[in-house]
Scaffold this motif. Structure first.
Motif, PDB file in Angstrom:
ATOM      1  N   GLY A  74       0.799  -1.229   0.000  1.00 16.52           N
ATOM      2  CA  GLY A  74       0.000   0.000   0.000  1.00 16.52           C
ATOM      3  C   GLY A  74       0.828   1.273   0.000  1.00 16.52           C
ATOM      4  N   LEU A  75       2.149   1.135  -0.149  1.00 13.29           N
ATOM      5  CA  LEU A  75       2.963   2.336  -0.187  1.00 13.29           C
ATOM      6  C   LEU A  75       3.430   2.656  -1.602  1.00 13.29           C
ATOM      7  N   GLY A  76       2.462   2.790  -2.490  1.00 12.85           N
ATOM      8  CA  GLY A  76       2.759   3.368  -3.798  1.00 12.85           C
ATOM      9  C   GLY A  76       2.888   4.861  -3.599  1.00 12.85           C
ATOM     10  N   SER A  77       2.938   5.572  -4.700  1.00 18.90           N
ATOM     11  CA  SER A  77       3.109   7.014  -4.587  1.00 18.90           C
ATOM     12  C   SER A  77       2.072   7.668  -3.666  1.00 18.90           C
ATOM     13  N   ARG A  78       0.813   7.278  -3.845  1.00 18.95           N
ATOM     14  CA  ARG A  78      -0.228   7.911  -3.031  1.00 18.95           C
ATOM     15  C   ARG A  78      -0.129   7.493  -1.571  1.00 18.95           C
ATOM     16  N   GLY A  79       0.280   6.266  -1.355  1.00 21.15           N
ATOM     17  CA  GLY A  79       0.476   5.797   0.012  1.00 21.15           C
ATOM     18  C   GLY A  79       1.543   6.628   0.703  1.00 21.15           C
ATOM     19  N   ILE A  80       2.612   6.868  -0.023  1.00 18.32           N
ATOM     20  CA  ILE A  80       3.698   7.675   0.540  1.00 18.32           C
ATOM     21  C   ILE A  80       3.203   9.094   0.806  1.00 18.32           C
ATOM     22  N   ALA A  81       2.403   9.608  -0.126  1.00 17.16           N
ATOM     23  CA  ALA A  81       1.869  10.962   0.060  1.00 17.16           C
ATOM     24  C   ALA A  81       1.035  11.039   1.334  1.00 17.16           C
ATOM     25  N   LYS A  82       0.296   9.971   1.623  1.00 14.73           N
ATOM     26  CA  LYS A  82      -0.512   9.974   2.850  1.00 14.73           C
ATOM     27  C   LYS A  82       0.370  10.026   4.087  1.00 14.73           C
ATOM     28  N   LEU A  83       1.450   9.234   4.065  1.00  9.10           N
ATOM     29  CA  LEU A  83       2.382   9.280   5.190  1.00  9.10           C
ATOM     30  C   LEU A  83       2.945  10.686   5.340  1.00  9.10           C
ATOM     31  N   MET A  84       3.231  11.290   4.195  1.00 10.94           N
ATOM     32  CA  MET A  84       3.826  12.623   4.219  1.00 10.94           C
ATOM     33  C   MET A  84       2.879  13.615   4.881  1.00 10.94           C
ATOM     34  N   ARG A  85       1.594  13.468   4.582  1.00  5.61           N
ATOM     35  CA  ARG A  85       0.581  14.315   5.230  1.00  5.61           C
ATOM     36  C   ARG A  85       0.652  14.168   6.746  1.00  5.61           C
ATOM     37  N   ASN A  86       0.622  12.894   7.162  1.00  3.97           N
ATOM     38  CA  ASN A  86       0.681  12.626   8.602  1.00  3.97           C
ATOM     39  C   ASN A  86       1.926  13.251   9.214  1.00  3.97           C
ATOM     40  N   LEU A  87       3.023  13.092   8.508  1.00  2.95           N
ATOM     41  CA  LEU A  87       4.290  13.592   9.035  1.00  2.95           C
ATOM     42  C   LEU A  87       4.271  15.114   9.144  1.00  2.95           C
ATOM     43  N   LEU A  88       3.843  15.735   8.075  1.00  4.94           N
ATOM     44  CA  LEU A  88       3.859  17.202   8.087  1.00  4.94           C
ATOM     45  C   LEU A  88       2.940  17.759   9.178  1.00  4.94           C
ATOM     46  N   ASN A  89       1.816  17.079   9.398  1.00  7.35           N
ATOM     47  CA  ASN A  89       0.933  17.529  10.474  1.00  7.35           C
ATOM     48  C   ASN A  89       1.665  17.578  11.807  1.00  7.35           C
ATOM     49  N   ILE A  90       2.530  16.613  12.025  1.00  6.63           N
ATOM     50  CA  ILE A  90       3.240  16.557  13.299  1.00  6.63           C
ATOM     51  C   ILE A  90       4.413  17.530  13.352  1.00  6.63           C
ATOM     52  N   VAL A  91       5.197  17.568  12.254  1.00  9.22           N
ATOM     53  CA  VAL A  91       6.489  18.270  12.368  1.00  9.22           C
ATOM     54  C   VAL A  91       6.493  19.698  11.810  1.00  9.22           C
ATOM     55  N   GLU A  92       5.447  20.042  11.100  1.00  7.54           N
ATOM     56  CA  GLU A  92       5.433  21.330  10.408  1.00  7.54           C
ATOM     57  C   GLU A  92       5.985  22.475  11.260  1.00  7.54           C
TER      58      GLU A  92
ATOM     59  N   ALA B 117       8.985  25.904   1.869  1.00 14.93           N
ATOM     60  CA  ALA B 117       9.563  25.088   0.798  1.00 14.93           C
ATOM     61  C   ALA B 117       9.216  23.618   0.986  1.00 14.93           C
ATOM     62  N   LEU B 118       9.373  23.124   2.213  1.00 13.69           N
ATOM     63  CA  LEU B 118       9.103  21.704   2.448  1.00 13.69           C
ATOM     64  C   LEU B 118       7.621  21.366   2.294  1.00 13.69           C
ATOM     65  N   LEU B 119       6.777  22.264   2.771  1.00 13.03           N
ATOM     66  CA  LEU B 119       5.340  22.019   2.613  1.00 13.03           C
ATOM     67  C   LEU B 119       4.961  21.951   1.141  1.00 13.03           C
ATOM     68  N   ASN B 120       5.497  22.887   0.388  1.00 10.89           N
ATOM     69  CA  ASN B 120       5.075  22.987  -1.008  1.00 10.89           C
ATOM     70  C   ASN B 120       5.768  22.021  -1.956  1.00 10.89           C
ATOM     71  N   ILE B 121       6.910  21.513  -1.540  1.00 13.98           N
ATOM     72  CA  ILE B 121       7.542  20.531  -2.420  1.00 13.98           C
ATOM     73  C   ILE B 121       6.709  19.242  -2.386  1.00 13.98           C
ATOM     74  N   HIS B 122       6.092  18.981  -1.242  1.00 18.55           N
ATOM     75  CA  HIS B 122       5.252  17.786  -1.131  1.00 18.55           C
ATOM     76  C   HIS B 122       3.814  18.051  -1.582  1.00 18.55           C
ATOM     77  N   PHE B 123       3.291  19.190  -1.147  1.00 12.29           N
ATOM     78  CA  PHE B 123       1.902  19.515  -1.493  1.00 12.29           C
ATOM     79  C   PHE B 123       1.821  20.932  -2.042  1.00 12.29           C
ATOM     80  N   PRO B 124       2.165  21.097  -3.291  1.00 14.18           N
ATOM     81  CA  PRO B 124       2.262  22.451  -3.841  1.00 14.18           C
ATOM     82  C   PRO B 124       0.911  23.155  -3.902  1.00 14.18           C
ATOM     83  N   LYS B 125       0.955  24.426  -3.514  1.00 12.36           N
ATOM     84  CA  LYS B 125      -0.266  25.233  -3.572  1.00 12.36           C
ATOM     85  C   LYS B 125      -0.684  25.464  -5.008  1.00 12.36           C
TER      86      LYS B 125
END
Ligand code: ADP
Ligand code: MG
Length: 701
Positions: A163-181, A204-212
């Motif tokens: 389940g860790l295809g690209s979108r799976g990884i993106a979901k983890l990234m969301r979780n991570l950014l919520n914690i560490v932002e 920069a880090l927020l937008n490289i993963h989830f660009p506005k």
């Protein structure tokens, strides 16, 4: 940086021990920080939902919406796979899965709508999706959350199946950014952010993963590349100044009789301007009291050997011994012959030590080394064996350095209390920006001028069908008294095949160039050293007309009477290797030729390489082209050093940023050499963090 970034990835929501282990193995992600710096390699526009009829290429990713029908297993046991039809109002396209068969059968519900995301593949002129990422469409849910762009992350088959295809990884990234932002702290000083107009790190880090939006991507990419490259430059420059300040070197403050006599009475020709300049640079290094660590770059045939010799004479004038290390026995013995010849009856003792030096000879040699009677020792790896002890080793010249590992070079240091000066010579031109990054901790000299009177080598590409013409041409050249190389590729994986290829070629040559009219030599890596040396000598002495060989003759060999280089299966060689081989001719005053033979079918890249070779003789241009064609990853010796493991920067494409950051690093360090000013505190902290995490960096030189 806050300690939360060192949290093991296991503890992130959605990971757990099993996935953590996979992330470590497959992507090298261990801690939060590693995931945070795992960047998408491209973006797709999520707001754009395509239709099945739009799937007309296999180069981009697609978002589709539709229903899944006709799920069925095809094939037997081990070759079993699952197919399904994916249908929207414009058509149907096939989906294929090779794994997770049970799960797929139970996952899809007829008549429910699904979002599909993936890159199509083409099979028998039709497109399908293999292992697409699928998601149920929840009615009423907005497809576009946040920006409309979605980052695509590299994943692997193993990760995808958990389940860790690209979108799976993106979901983890969301979780991570919520914690560490909110713990992300700036790594660049304020004044640099302003002067260089850079985005802050958090943005920069927020937008490289989830660009506005799409316009911000370039800007934040630039910021992150800048960051990465600036720290590389700072690290290298600090290392260089550390070496300069802390590592003592022998002081060679005299240019004495040996050097002067040689210069006045023995020099076989006027030095080129570039040779003079480089010798001066080396001389300056040698009397500073600090160890010299200099890289000498010079295209093939630019006359590096003479520079090496004259540097060694300076060592001798100051009462020290010198060593010249070559990558192969053939090359070492050729250096030996050359230096003996140039030095003539000068009172300089030179000897040769290779793997094939006999025991009795070795003993004598060891003694004369230890007594200091021997001035210059030339050799291969044999030079750095424990048993070889110098009385007073002052300078080591390493020829064609790519063949020597870092560890081997480090051993040289141990040969003396004060380490010898090191001059590394390479004929593999390295693009400027790459050199800045790979060798930023060394001083670099460049011989950018060929000795006068050389005729540019003419390079021609022939397809196999023109072989008769080529043979005729070779005969003409031989008639004029010239010699010819014929080189076959050698690729390790299929050595037997290559050897057969070479021996077949040799037999053809014997047929086309029969004795006694012609003499043909053959040489390859599997031959005994003595046999190789014997064959080489016959060619050097002009006894044989043709030298058929593998790339063992690639480096350094200098036979000025050889004027034709025929490269068989030229499409199988890399650019820098082709250039090296071509450099074996064009060393005399006569017109020389390089003939590239290839099969009729060429890959695009293969064709491109041959075209570049025909177009230019300039090693630096070729190196630039090579870097663009292959990317920097293949450049020898860099892979294992970990030096090129960039998260976002690309050495082939980011030359401008490299130059910029190099300049800035120089400026910063010139006013604040140890980063002690408070304005540079962020640099100091981040650098310290990086060094702690990469113990290898401290040792690379
Ligand atoms: P490389 O840089 O490839 O090691 P070499 O040192 O083997 O080149 O030199 C190539 C050839 O050029 C040799 O035959 C050498 O004698 C000759 N050569 C070197 N310097 C000069 C010079 N200043 N003028 C004329 N010929 C030179
Ligand atoms: Mg050389």
């Amino acid at each position: 940086m806050h300690e939360i970034f060192n949290t093991n990835i296991t503890y992130l929501k959605g990971v757990g021990p099993k996935k953590a282990e996979l992330l470590r193995k497959e992507l090298g992600i261990l801690y939060y920080i590693d995931l945070l710096y795992y960047f998408p390699f491209r973006y797709v526009d999520k707001s754009q939902i395509y239709k099945v009829k739009d799937v007309i290429n296999d180069t981009t990713y697609f978002f589709l919406k539709g229903k899944v029908r006709n799920i069925k297993a095809v094939g037997e046991k081990r070759t079993k796979y699952i197919t399904a039809d994916f249908t929207d109002d414009t058509g149907t396209i096939q989906l294929i899965w090779f794994r997770g068969l049970q799960w797929i059968k139970s996952y899809f519900v007829l008549d429910k709508e699904y979002k599909l995301f993936g890159k199509p593949s083409e099979f028998k002129k039709r497109f399908n999706f293999v292992h697409p990422e699928m998601e149920e469409v929840v009615p009423g849910e907005n497809d576009v959350v946040g920006g409309s762009l979605e980052g695509i992350y590299h994943s692997t088959e193993k990760l995808k199946s958990t389940g860790l295809g690209s979108r799976g990884i993106a979901k983890l990234m969301r979780n991570l950014l919520n914690i560490v932002e909110h713990y992300i702290t700036e790594t660049l000083p304020d004044y640099l952010l302003k002067a260089e107009n850079l985005t802050g790190l958090r943005i920069a880090l927020l937008n490289i993963h989830f660009p506005k939006n799409s316009s911000i991507i370039r800007k934040v990419e630039y910021r992150l590349k800048f960051d990465e490259l600036l720290y590389v430059q700072l690290r290298l420059l600090l290392q260089k100044s550390y070496l300069k300040q802390k590592v003592k070197g022998h002081v060679f403050d005299r240019v004495g009789d040996t050097f002067n006599t040689f210069y006045k009475d023995y020099l076989p020709f006027e030095l080129t301007g570039a040779q003079k300049r480089v010798i001066k640079e080396i001389r300056n290094d040698l009397n500073t009291g600090r160890q010299m660590n200099r890289l000498l770059q010079g295209d093939v045939g630019s006359g590096k050997t003479l520079v090496a010799l004259m540097s060694m004479l300076i060592a001798i004038d100051n009462g020290y011994q010198a060593a010249l290390m070559a990558p192969t026995g053939i090359l070492a013995s050729q250096h030996y012959q050359t230096l003996k010849k140039i030095l003539g009856d000068m009172p300089v003792n030179v000897d040769l030590l290779t793997g094939s030096t006999k025991k009795a000879r070795r003993k004598v040699l060891h003694e004369s080394l230890r007594s200091g009677e021997l001035h210059i020792l030339i050799g291969t790896h044999a030079l750095i064996e424990e048993t070889v002890r110098f009385e007073n080793l002052g300078l080591v010249v390493i020829d064609e350095q790519h063949r020597f590992g870092v560890a081997q070079r480090a051993r040289l240091w141990k040969k003396n209390r004060i380490p010898p000066h090191i001059l590394v010579m390479t004929a593999t031109p390295i693009p400027r920006t790459l050199a800045m990054t790979l060798y930023g901790n060394l001083d670099v000299s460049v011989i950018d001028e060929l000795p006068p009177g050389r005729k540019a080598i003419k390079t021609i590409h022939f397809f196999e069908s023109k072989r008769l013409r080529v043979i005729g041409f070779m005969k003409d050249e031989i008639k004029r008294g010239q010699q010819v190389y014929v080189v076959y590729p050698l690729i390790k994986e299929s050595e037997n095949f290559d050897l057969k290829n070479l021996m077949d070629g040799y037999e053809n040559m014997l047929r086309d160039f029969p004795e006694p009219e012609y003499q043909v030599s053959v040489m390859h890596g599997r031959m005994k050293t003595e046999d190789k040396e014997y064959e080489m000598k016959r060619f050097v002495d002009g006894i044989t007309n043709i030298m058929v060989s593998t790339t063992v003759i690639e480096v350094g060999v200098d036979v000025s009477n050889a004027s034709v280089m025929v490269i068989e299966n030229a499409e199988r060689f890399g650019l820098s290797q082709l250039h090296q081989l071509r450099g074996r001719v064009g060393r005399g005053a006569k017109q020389s030729w390089c003939i590239l033979m290839s099969g009729n079918k060429l890959s695009n890249e293969g064709r491109k390489r041959l075209e570049i070779m025909v177009q230019t003789n300039n090693g630096f241009e070729i190196a630039e082209a090579d870097l663009k064609l292959r990317g920097p990853g293949d450049i020898q010796g860099t892979k294992q050093s970990g030096l090129l493991d960039f998260k976002i920067a690309n050495l082939a494409r980011d030359g401008l940023i490299i130059e910029r950051t190099h300049k800035i690093a120089e400026n910063v360090l010139s006013t604040d050499p140890i980063l002690s000013l408070s304005q540079n505190l962020p640099l100091r902290n981040e650098l310290r963090r990086q060094l702690k995490n990469n113990p290898n960096w401290a040792r690379i030189s």
